[in-house]
Design an enzyme around this catalytic site. Sequence first.
Site, PDB file in Angstrom:
ATOM      1  N   ASN A   1      -7.353  47.686  70.671  1.00 18.75           N
ATOM      2  CA  ASN A   1      -7.715  46.273  70.820  1.00 18.75           C
ATOM      3  C   ASN A   1      -6.649  45.326  70.285  1.00 18.75           C
ATOM      4  O   ASN A   1      -6.653  44.147  70.615  1.00 18.75           O
ATOM      5  CB  ASN A   1      -9.072  45.995  70.168  1.00 18.75           C
ATOM      6  CG  ASN A   1     -10.197  46.623  70.969  1.00 18.75           C
ATOM      7  OD1 ASN A   1      -9.976  47.085  72.080  1.00 18.75           O
ATOM      8  ND2 ASN A   1     -11.390  46.653  70.408  1.00 18.75           N
TER       9      ASN A   1
ATOM     10  N   ARG B   1     -21.079  39.788  79.592  1.00 21.67           N
ATOM     11  CA  ARG B   1     -19.960  39.426  78.707  1.00 21.67           C
ATOM     12  C   ARG B   1     -19.244  38.226  79.312  1.00 21.67           C
ATOM     13  O   ARG B   1     -18.276  38.368  80.058  1.00 21.67           O
ATOM     14  CB  ARG B   1     -19.025  40.624  78.516  1.00 21.67           C
ATOM     15  CG  ARG B   1     -19.677  41.697  77.641  1.00 21.67           C
ATOM     16  CD  ARG B   1     -18.800  42.882  77.435  1.00 21.67           C
ATOM     17  NE  ARG B   1     -17.658  42.624  76.599  1.00 21.67           N
ATOM     18  CZ  ARG B   1     -16.694  43.523  76.383  1.00 21.67           C
ATOM     19  NH1 ARG B   1     -16.772  44.710  76.938  1.00 21.67           N
ATOM     20  NH2 ARG B   1     -15.676  43.227  75.606  1.00 21.67           N
TER      21      ARG B   1
ATOM     22  N   ASP C   1     -18.252  47.558  67.096  1.00 24.71           N
ATOM     23  CA  ASP C   1     -17.642  48.757  67.680  1.00 24.71           C
ATOM     24  C   ASP C   1     -17.866  50.017  66.843  1.00 24.71           C
ATOM     25  O   ASP C   1     -17.457  51.109  67.253  1.00 24.71           O
ATOM     26  CB  ASP C   1     -16.128  48.534  67.897  1.00 24.71           C
ATOM     27  CG  ASP C   1     -15.864  47.462  68.938  1.00 24.71           C
ATOM     28  OD1 ASP C   1     -16.781  47.134  69.708  1.00 24.71           O
ATOM     29  OD2 ASP C   1     -14.731  46.931  68.975  1.00 24.71           O
TER      30      ASP C   1
ATOM     31  N   ARG D   1     -10.948  56.105  77.094  1.00 23.78           N
ATOM     32  CA  ARG D   1     -10.457  54.726  77.104  1.00 23.78           C
ATOM     33  C   ARG D   1     -10.033  54.271  75.711  1.00 23.78           C
ATOM     34  O   ARG D   1      -9.182  53.398  75.574  1.00 23.78           O
ATOM     35  CB  ARG D   1     -11.552  53.775  77.613  1.00 23.78           C
ATOM     36  CG  ARG D   1     -11.918  54.007  79.042  1.00 23.78           C
ATOM     37  CD  ARG D   1     -12.928  53.006  79.490  1.00 23.78           C
ATOM     38  NE  ARG D   1     -12.379  51.642  79.367  1.00 23.78           N
ATOM     39  CZ  ARG D   1     -12.938  50.574  79.887  1.00 23.78           C
ATOM     40  NH1 ARG D   1     -14.058  50.684  80.567  1.00 23.78           N
ATOM     41  NH2 ARG D   1     -12.399  49.386  79.740  1.00 23.78           N
TER      42      ARG D   1
HETATM   43  N1  EPU Z   1     -18.762  35.439  74.272  1.00 21.60           N
HETATM   44  C1  EPU Z   1     -19.212  34.300  74.868  1.00 21.60           C
HETATM   45  N2  EPU Z   1     -18.342  33.614  75.687  1.00 21.60           N
HETATM   46  C2  EPU Z   1     -17.062  34.018  75.885  1.00 21.60           C
HETATM   47  C3  EPU Z   1     -16.611  35.198  75.247  1.00 21.60           C
HETATM   48  C4  EPU Z   1     -17.486  35.891  74.434  1.00 21.60           C
HETATM   49  O1  EPU Z   1     -20.360  33.899  74.704  1.00 21.60           O
HETATM   50  O2  EPU Z   1     -16.328  33.351  76.610  1.00 21.60           O
HETATM   51  C5  EPU Z   1     -19.671  36.203  73.390  1.00 21.60           C
HETATM   52  C6  EPU Z   1     -19.830  37.653  73.827  1.00 21.60           C
HETATM   53  O3  EPU Z   1     -20.847  37.796  74.802  1.00 21.60           O
HETATM   54  C7  EPU Z   1     -20.167  38.329  72.527  1.00 21.60           C
HETATM   55  C8  EPU Z   1     -19.342  37.552  71.505  1.00 21.60           C
HETATM   56  O4  EPU Z   1     -19.055  36.311  72.120  1.00 21.60           O
HETATM   57  O5  EPU Z   1     -21.521  38.177  72.219  1.00 21.60           O
HETATM   58  C9  EPU Z   1     -18.069  38.218  71.093  1.00 21.60           C
HETATM   59  O6  EPU Z   1     -17.316  38.608  72.236  1.00 21.60           O
HETATM   60  P1  EPU Z   1     -15.726  38.612  72.215  1.00 21.60           P
HETATM   61  O7  EPU Z   1     -15.217  37.644  73.208  1.00 21.60           O
HETATM   62  O8  EPU Z   1     -15.265  38.461  70.814  1.00 21.60           O
HETATM   63  O9  EPU Z   1     -15.394  40.060  72.742  1.00 21.60           O
HETATM   64  P2  EPU Z   1     -14.041  40.464  73.448  1.00 21.60           P
HETATM   65  O10 EPU Z   1     -12.939  39.681  72.879  1.00 21.60           O
HETATM   66  O11 EPU Z   1     -14.214  40.448  74.919  1.00 21.60           O
HETATM   67  C10 EPU Z   1     -13.309  42.328  71.779  1.00 21.60           C
HETATM   68  C11 EPU Z   1     -13.105  43.808  71.826  1.00 21.60           C
HETATM   69  C12 EPU Z   1     -14.452  44.509  71.925  1.00 21.60           C
HETATM   70  C13 EPU Z   1     -15.284  44.116  70.710  1.00 21.60           C
HETATM   71  C14 EPU Z   1     -15.431  42.587  70.660  1.00 21.60           C
HETATM   72  C15 EPU Z   1     -16.182  42.091  69.451  1.00 21.60           C
HETATM   73  C16 EPU Z   1     -10.986  44.052  72.926  1.00 21.60           C
HETATM   74  C17 EPU Z   1     -10.211  44.543  74.091  1.00 21.60           C
HETATM   75  N3  EPU Z   1     -12.294  44.163  72.989  1.00 21.60           N
HETATM   76  O12 EPU Z   1     -13.935  41.980  73.013  1.00 21.60           O
HETATM   77  O13 EPU Z   1     -14.167  45.903  71.836  1.00 21.60           O
HETATM   78  O14 EPU Z   1     -16.553  44.710  70.785  1.00 21.60           O
HETATM   79  O15 EPU Z   1     -14.116  41.978  70.670  1.00 21.60           O
HETATM   80  O16 EPU Z   1     -15.539  42.487  68.280  1.00 21.60           O
HETATM   81  O17 EPU Z   1     -10.410  43.598  71.959  1.00 21.60           O
HETATM   82  C18 EPU Z   1     -14.513  48.192  72.233  1.00 21.60           C
HETATM   83  O18 EPU Z   1     -13.365  48.406  71.793  1.00 21.60           O
HETATM   84  O19 EPU Z   1     -15.339  49.116  72.423  1.00 21.60           O
HETATM   85  C19 EPU Z   1     -14.923  46.820  72.536  1.00 21.60           C
HETATM   86  C20 EPU Z   1     -15.931  46.523  73.347  1.00 21.60           C
END
Ligand code: EPU
Length: 458
Positions: free
Chosen positions: A23, A121, A314, A406
Site C-alpha cells: 500500500n 468504496r 487490514d 495480491r
Molecule cells: N471513503 C469515502 N469516500 C472516498 C474514499 C473513501 O467515503 O472518496 C471511505 C471508504 O468507504 C472507507 C474510508 O473512507 O470507509 C477509508 O477508505 P480509504 O479511501 O482510506 O481507503 P483506500 O485509500 O481506498 C487504503 C488501502 C486499503 C485500506 C484502506 C484503509 C491501498 C491500496 N489500500 O484504501 O487496503 O483498507 O486504505 O486503511 O492503500 C488492503 O490492503 O487489503 C486494503 C483494502
Amino acid sequence: MDFFRIQGGRRLAGRVRVDGSKNAALPLLAAVLLTDQTITLHNVPALTDISNMLSLLRELGVDVRGESGTITLRSVDENQVHTRYEIVSTMRASISVLGPMLARRKRAVIAMPGGCAFGERPIDLHLRGMQALGASITLLSGDMSVTAPKLKGTTIFLGGPNGSTVLGTANVMCAATLAEGRTIIECAACEPEVVDLANMLIKMGAKIRGAGSPRIVIDGVESLGGAEYTVMPDRIVAGTYAVAAAVTNGDVIIDDFPFDCMLAVVDRFDHIGVIVERLDPNQDSMHASVRVTSARLLKPTQITTQPHPGFPTDLQAQFMTLLCFAHGNSVITEKIYAERFLHVAELTRMGANLQRFGSTVIVSGGTQLKGAPVMASDLRASASLVLAGLAAEGVTTISRIDYLDRGYHRLETTLNALGANIERCSATSNIETIASTNAQMLEAKRAPSMSLTAAAKQ
Ligand code: EPU
C-alpha cells in the site's frame, strides 16, 4: 486457479523478514507520472497488485525496468491519459494515478471503479479534492474525464463519514505539488504510507510539511525531478506474521517490523497475551527486529478498527482468527468498512463460534478449530483463513488464493520455512483434492471410534 492445502497443528519457529509495503508502493509508483526524470524504487514487493500497477504505468507511457525489488521508471510518453476499466476493475488502487496525471498531463480519463468484495468504496473525496484544486469532471460511458489547465492551491477538507481517505490524501497531495500556490489538506489521512509518499515527493523536490498529521501543507513548485527511494516495510504483512506465530504458539523473530507505526496492534497483542519484544531498542523503530511468543492462555479483548494511529482494518480478519483461540468472549467492531466480514462464514465452517450484529462480531473463543474446505473472498479474509488453517486440527483447503497473492508474496514458502505445512496445488486437481481431503477427514474421525471398538473387544 491455485489453492492451498494446509496440514494444521505445526508450531512455527525461526526468523522471517517483512517485504516492502504494497500500500506504500502503489502510490509511490503512480508518483512517477509527476516527472519526466528517472525514479528508482527499492524494496518493491513481488505481488500481483504491483504487476498490475506496472502494466497500467506502461499503458500510460512509462518505461519500466524491473518487476520487483529494485525498479527504475521514467515517464516517456505524456500523451497517454486513459486508464481502462479492465485495469481499474482488477485493482482499485489504479485511482492513485489521477492526481499525478492531472498535475502534469492536465487531463486524466479514468474508468469509474465499481464495487468491491467487501462493499461500496466511493471515490467522492478524491473528486472533491481535484475539484477544489480547479479540475472539472465529466462522466462519459463509465469513464470520468478530469481536466485542469492549471491547478490552484486552496484549503481542502478531506473528511468523510468514516474518517479521511488514504489514497484520496495521496492523490490530492500529489496534485498539489505542482499546483500554483499553497494547498492545505485538513483531515488528511495520517497513515504511514502517506508519510512514505510525502518523503519521496520531498526527495523529488516537492515542498510538503505535516504528512502523518491531519493537516498537510503543500507549496506548489514548477517541476519535480528524479529520486531514489526505498519502500517502507509492510505493517500488515508484519502483523500477519506475528499472528501466525501466536496462533501456533510459536517463537518467531520478525525483521523489518515497522514497530513505530504498529503501536495499536502491539497494544492489542499485549492485551491478548502475545509478547512482541524488541530485540534491540536502539534499532531504527521502522525496521525493528522483534521476537513474538505467547502466554499459555490467550485472553479475550475488544478491537475497534479506526484510521491510523488506531487499529487497522487490514488486520481485523487476522485478529478474528487469533481471538478464536482466546479464552472468553471478544468483541470486534469494524468502523472503516462495515461489510468487511466475508471471513466470518468461512471461519464458522471451521468451527469458530462467531455472532455478527451489523458491524460488530462477538468471538466466543476457546474452541479448537477443525480443518475444512473454505474459500478466500478478499485479500485479508484469505490471510485469516491461512492462519486458521495453521492452527486448526487436520487439513484445510483454501480455494481462490489469487486474492492472497495480491498482498502476500508466496506466503506458503515463508510460513513453510518456519515449519508450516502448506502445499500450493493447481486448480485442475481442486475438486479431487478437496474430495480426497474430505475423505481423509472422515476417515480420521472414524479412526478413534474404531480403535475404541477394537479396544472394547479385547
Ligand atoms: N471513503 C469515502 N469516500 C472516498 C474514499 C473513501 O467515503 O472518496 C471511505 C471508504 O468507504 C472507507 C474510508 O473512507 O470507509 C477509508 O477508505 P480509504 O479511501 O482510506 O481507503 P483506500 O485509500 O481506498 C487504503 C488501502 C486499503 C485500506 C484502506 C484503509 C491501498 C491500496 N489500500 O484504501 O487496503 O483498507 O486504505 O486503511 O492503500 C488492503 O490492503 O487489503 C486494503 C483494502
